[in-house]
Design a protein around this motif. Sequence first.
Motif, PDB file in Angstrom:
ATOM      1  N   VAL A   8      -2.859  -7.820   8.928  1.00 52.75           N
ATOM      2  CA  VAL A   8      -1.660  -8.240   8.027  1.00 52.75           C
ATOM      3  C   VAL A   8      -1.621  -9.628   7.402  1.00 52.75           C
ATOM      4  O   VAL A   8      -1.145  -9.857   6.432  1.00 52.75           O
ATOM      5  CB  VAL A   8      -0.522  -7.739   8.596  1.00 52.75           C
ATOM      6  N   PRO A  12      -4.637  -7.818   2.038  1.00 56.41           N
ATOM      7  CA  PRO A  12      -3.158  -7.499   1.367  1.00 56.41           C
ATOM      8  C   PRO A  12      -2.855  -6.104   1.644  1.00 56.41           C
ATOM      9  O   PRO A  12      -2.933  -5.047   0.708  1.00 56.41           O
ATOM     10  CB  PRO A  12      -3.718  -7.328  -0.279  1.00 56.41           C
ATOM     11  N   THR A  14       0.348  -3.314   2.860  1.00 59.42           N
ATOM     12  CA  THR A  14       1.664  -2.972   2.957  1.00 59.42           C
ATOM     13  C   THR A  14       1.992  -2.163   3.941  1.00 59.42           C
ATOM     14  O   THR A  14       1.150  -1.146   3.838  1.00 59.42           O
ATOM     15  CB  THR A  14       2.353  -2.709   1.548  1.00 59.42           C
ATOM     16  N   ARG A  16       4.779   0.410   5.779  1.00 56.71           N
ATOM     17  CA  ARG A  16       6.051   0.933   5.510  1.00 56.71           C
ATOM     18  C   ARG A  16       6.271   2.158   6.575  1.00 56.71           C
ATOM     19  O   ARG A  16       5.252   2.975   7.004  1.00 56.71           O
ATOM     20  CB  ARG A  16       6.309   1.665   4.093  1.00 56.71           C
TER      21      ARG A  16
END
Length: 80
Positions: A8, A12, A14, A16
């Motif tokens: 991370v 790049p 993300t 969730r």
Amino acid sequence: MSISPLEVIFKPLTIRGFWLGHPEAAAKSAPAVKQAAEMIASGRVQIPVAATYALSSIQEAVAHAQRGGKILLEIAGSSN
């Protein structure tokens, strides 16, 4: 689920999370699950099976699943 900090930091990404059992998530996913089940049942979507293992060979089945592919467990007395 574990993620390396390097994954991370230098990429790049993300991430969730969600709680599948939460009523809000269940309400949103139910229509998609129903549609997917209908597509599989009708044959429009096919999910190839990599291997079938007897329940007594669960360790081998898990090892195979970790390498990739859909694995089925054959349970004595079940009908196909």
